[in-house]
Write a protein that holds these residues in place. Structure first.
Motif, PDB file in Angstrom:
ATOM      1  N   GLY A 292       0.795  -1.216   0.000  1.00 42.89           N
ATOM      2  CA  GLY A 292       0.000   0.000   0.000  1.00 42.89           C
ATOM      3  C   GLY A 292       0.831   1.271   0.000  1.00 42.89           C
ATOM      4  N   LYS A 293       0.200   2.368   0.413  1.00 45.73           N
ATOM      5  CA  LYS A 293       0.894   3.655   0.440  1.00 45.73           C
ATOM      6  C   LYS A 293       2.082   3.628   1.397  1.00 45.73           C
ATOM      7  CE  LYS A 293      -3.058   6.581  -0.774  1.00 45.73           C
ATOM      8  NZ  LYS A 293      -3.917   7.717  -0.328  1.00 45.73           N
ATOM      9  N   GLU A 294       1.935   2.899   2.501  1.00 42.22           N
ATOM     10  CA  GLU A 294       3.022   2.827   3.477  1.00 42.22           C
ATOM     11  C   GLU A 294       4.241   2.136   2.873  1.00 42.22           C
ATOM     12  OE1 GLU A 294      -0.068   1.834   3.995  1.00 42.22           O
ATOM     13  OE2 GLU A 294      -0.822   3.356   5.387  1.00 42.22           O
ATOM     14  N   GLY A 295       3.991   1.086   2.112  1.00 41.28           N
ATOM     15  CA  GLY A 295       5.090   0.386   1.455  1.00 41.28           C
ATOM     16  C   GLY A 295       5.779   1.255   0.425  1.00 41.28           C
ATOM     17  N   GLU A 296       4.998   2.045  -0.298  1.00 38.73           N
ATOM     18  CA  GLU A 296       5.575   2.938  -1.307  1.00 38.73           C
ATOM     19  C   GLU A 296       6.382   4.059  -0.655  1.00 38.73           C
ATOM     20  OE1 GLU A 296       1.852   2.006  -4.325  1.00 38.73           O
ATOM     21  OE2 GLU A 296       2.161   4.057  -3.620  1.00 38.73           O
ATOM     22  N   ALA A 297       5.893   4.570   0.470  1.00 40.34           N
ATOM     23  CA  ALA A 297       6.649   5.591   1.203  1.00 40.34           C
ATOM     24  C   ALA A 297       7.955   5.009   1.741  1.00 40.34           C
ATOM     25  CB  ALA A 297       5.799   6.146   2.350  1.00 40.34           C
ATOM     26  N   ALA A 298       7.894   3.769   2.211  1.00 41.24           N
ATOM     27  CA  ALA A 298       9.103   3.111   2.723  1.00 41.24           C
ATOM     28  C   ALA A 298      10.097   2.862   1.595  1.00 41.24           C
ATOM     29  CB  ALA A 298       8.730   1.793   3.404  1.00 41.24           C
ATOM     30  N   LEU A 299       9.586   2.581   0.405  1.00 38.90           N
ATOM     31  CA  LEU A 299      10.451   2.392  -0.766  1.00 38.90           C
ATOM     32  C   LEU A 299      11.228   3.672  -1.067  1.00 38.90           C
ATOM     33  CD1 LEU A 299      11.208   0.693  -3.376  1.00 38.90           C
ATOM     34  CD2 LEU A 299       9.298   1.878  -4.463  1.00 38.90           C
ATOM     35  N   ILE A 300      10.533   4.795  -1.073  1.00 41.62           N
ATOM     36  CA  ILE A 300      11.195   6.084  -1.313  1.00 41.62           C
ATOM     37  C   ILE A 300      12.229   6.363  -0.236  1.00 41.62           C
ATOM     38  CG2 ILE A 300      10.852   8.582  -1.474  1.00 41.62           C
ATOM     39  CD1 ILE A 300       8.024   7.965  -2.568  1.00 41.62           C
ATOM     40  N   LYS A 301      11.876   6.088   1.010  1.00 42.96           N
ATOM     41  CA  LYS A 301      12.808   6.302   2.122  1.00 42.96           C
ATOM     42  C   LYS A 301      14.060   5.449   1.956  1.00 42.96           C
ATOM     43  CE  LYS A 301      13.098   6.182   7.185  1.00 42.96           C
ATOM     44  NZ  LYS A 301      12.376   5.876   8.446  1.00 42.96           N
ATOM     45  N   ALA A 302      13.885   4.210   1.499  1.00 46.54           N
ATOM     46  CA  ALA A 302      15.031   3.317   1.280  1.00 46.54           C
ATOM     47  C   ALA A 302      15.957   3.877   0.203  1.00 46.54           C
ATOM     48  CB  ALA A 302      14.539   1.924   0.887  1.00 46.54           C
ATOM     49  N   TYR A 303      15.370   4.443  -0.846  1.00 45.34           N
ATOM     50  CA  TYR A 303      16.200   5.037  -1.899  1.00 45.34           C
ATOM     51  C   TYR A 303      16.868   6.320  -1.425  1.00 45.34           C
ATOM     52  CZ  TYR A 303      15.555   1.841  -5.737  1.00 45.34           C
ATOM     53  OH  TYR A 303      15.630   0.724  -6.540  1.00 45.34           O
ATOM     54  N   ARG A 304      16.186   7.099  -0.599  1.00 49.61           N
ATOM     55  CA  ARG A 304      16.829   8.293  -0.047  1.00 49.61           C
ATOM     56  C   ARG A 304      18.049   7.905   0.789  1.00 49.61           C
ATOM     57  NH1 ARG A 304      16.019  12.886  -2.735  1.00 49.61           N
ATOM     58  NH2 ARG A 304      13.845  13.111  -3.316  1.00 49.61           N
ATOM     59  N   GLU A 305      17.930   6.836   1.537  1.00 48.53           N
ATOM     60  CA  GLU A 305      19.035   6.368   2.362  1.00 48.53           C
ATOM     61  C   GLU A 305      20.185   5.870   1.495  1.00 48.53           C
ATOM     62  OE1 GLU A 305      21.725   5.088   5.090  1.00 48.53           O
ATOM     63  OE2 GLU A 305      20.049   6.485   5.356  1.00 48.53           O
ATOM     64  N   ALA A 306      19.882   5.031   0.507  1.00 49.06           N
ATOM     65  CA  ALA A 306      20.937   4.498  -0.348  1.00 49.06           C
ATOM     66  C   ALA A 306      21.581   5.569  -1.208  1.00 49.06           C
ATOM     67  CB  ALA A 306      20.362   3.392  -1.237  1.00 49.06           C
ATOM     68  N   ASP A 307      20.824   6.638  -1.479  1.00 49.23           N
ATOM     69  CA  ASP A 307      21.314   7.723  -2.323  1.00 49.23           C
ATOM     70  C   ASP A 307      22.108   8.761  -1.543  1.00 49.23           C
ATOM     71  OD1 ASP A 307      21.116   9.004  -5.068  1.00 49.23           O
ATOM     72  OD2 ASP A 307      20.197  10.607  -3.887  1.00 49.23           O
ATOM     73  N   SER A 308      22.178   8.614  -0.228  1.00 48.89           N
ATOM     74  CA  SER A 308      22.852   9.613   0.616  1.00 48.89           C
ATOM     75  C   SER A 308      24.339   9.298   0.751  1.00 48.89           C
ATOM     76  CB  SER A 308      22.192   9.645   1.996  1.00 48.89           C
ATOM     77  OG  SER A 308      22.335   8.396   2.667  1.00 48.89           O
TER      78      SER A 308
END
Length: 310
Positions: A292-308
């Motif tokens: 759901g939306k929570e999973g999609e938000a967590a996906l973005i957060k994971a990419y923000r972390e890996a992209d940092s």
């Protein structure tokens, strides 16, 4: 909230705060956190979601999803099935990407023979189907502003020596490159791990074929999920095959989900690619851990972390 409205509201809020005598430190921190939460800042790399990646947040319409991707900081998309979309839809996608300044990633040169014994046999019927689909793919690429197209040569032919099969694939790839090269398009050969029956299994093997084809339109698609499963040693293999790698895809292992869900240190890999000057697309060809939306938000957060990594 639409990006333009968000920016307008943010500007008005800033003016109001100044009129009241300035923004306090706590208010400044809250504003910074709000900006981060929207994901409005572009990522350092061109990560490319697929149709459906953000369907819970943006709806079923792919165009709306693309707009949502842009607002979250993504600047590329992938669509493996682009070849099967109506021409009018391909054009709409291309026009929207152009308007937003986003890149189109790969779509698949799907002959219908990718998942069976085909080009390794050297049979003319399979080569003809490949050439026909390559010509169709050129027209699709023009409509959606694509530069890369994925090629899968099919399964092993257990009745032929490996050298003969390799020569047959090289011959077919040369024919494909002749079609793509005048248009500045690149077919990217993808070694896979889905089944041992697949002919292309490693980046090193694909490197050999690209060297033999000798065309700027025949390069490697380095899918890190498949390469982790088949070989591992991801960064050294990237360096060995670097001059023939034109495209990268992502997926953690085990599970083929977002970065941080498995054993691959994607922050280090993204940093390595960045330092090497990679400016291409990184396709997000994977699922997600949440729902759901929570999973999609967590996906973005994971990419923000890996992209940092900077």
């Amino acid at each position: 909230m639409e990006r333009r409205k968000f920016l307008q509201n943010g500007t008005l809020a800033g003016i109001s705060a100044l009129a009241l005598g300035g923004i306090t430190n706590s208010a400044q921190a809250a504003t910074a956190n709000s900006t981060t939460a929207t994901g409005d800042k572009p990522f350092n790399m061109y990560y490319a979601p697929h149709d459906g990646t953000f369907k819970n947040s943006a709806g079923d319409d792919f165009l709306d999803q693309i707009k949502y991707m842009y607002d979250q900081g993504f600047r590329s998309i992938e669509d493996n099935g682009m070849l099967g979309r109506p021409a009018a839809e391909q054009e709409k996608i291309g026009n929207l990407l152009n308007k937003l300044g986003m890149q189109m990633g790969v779509f698949v040169v799907d002959t219908g023979n990718n998942w069976k014994t085909s080009l390794t046999t050297g049979k003319q019927e399979f080569k003809d189907a490949f050439i026909k689909t390559c010509k169709e793919s050129v027209e699709v690429a023009k409509r959606c502003n694509a530069k890369w197209a994925t090629v899968v040569p099919g399964f092993f032919d257990r009745n032929l020596p490996m050298g003969i099969q390799t020569a047959n694939v090289i011959d077919a790839m040369r024919s494909g490159a002749e079609i793509f090269e005048p248009h500045g398009l690149i077919m990217v050969l993808e070694p896979l791990s889905d089944t041992p029956e697949l002919f292309l299994r490693t980046a090193e093997q694909t490197y050999e074929i690209c060297k033999a084809v000798k065309s700027p339109s025949c390069k490697i698609l380095y899918d890190m999920y498949h390469m982790q499963r088949n070989v591992g040693n991801l960064i050294p293999v990237i360096d060995m095959c670097w001059e023939e790698i034109a495209y990268v895809q992502i997926g953690d292992n085990p599970g083929r989900k977002e970065p941080g869900s498995g054993e691959v240190n994607y922050k280090n890999i993204f940093k390595h690619l960045y330092k090497k000057g990679y400016k291409g697309v990184l396709g997000m060809e994977h699922g997600m851990t949440g729902q759901g939306k929570e999973g999609e938000a967590a996906l973005i957060k994971a990419y923000r972390e890996a992209d940092s990594f900077l």
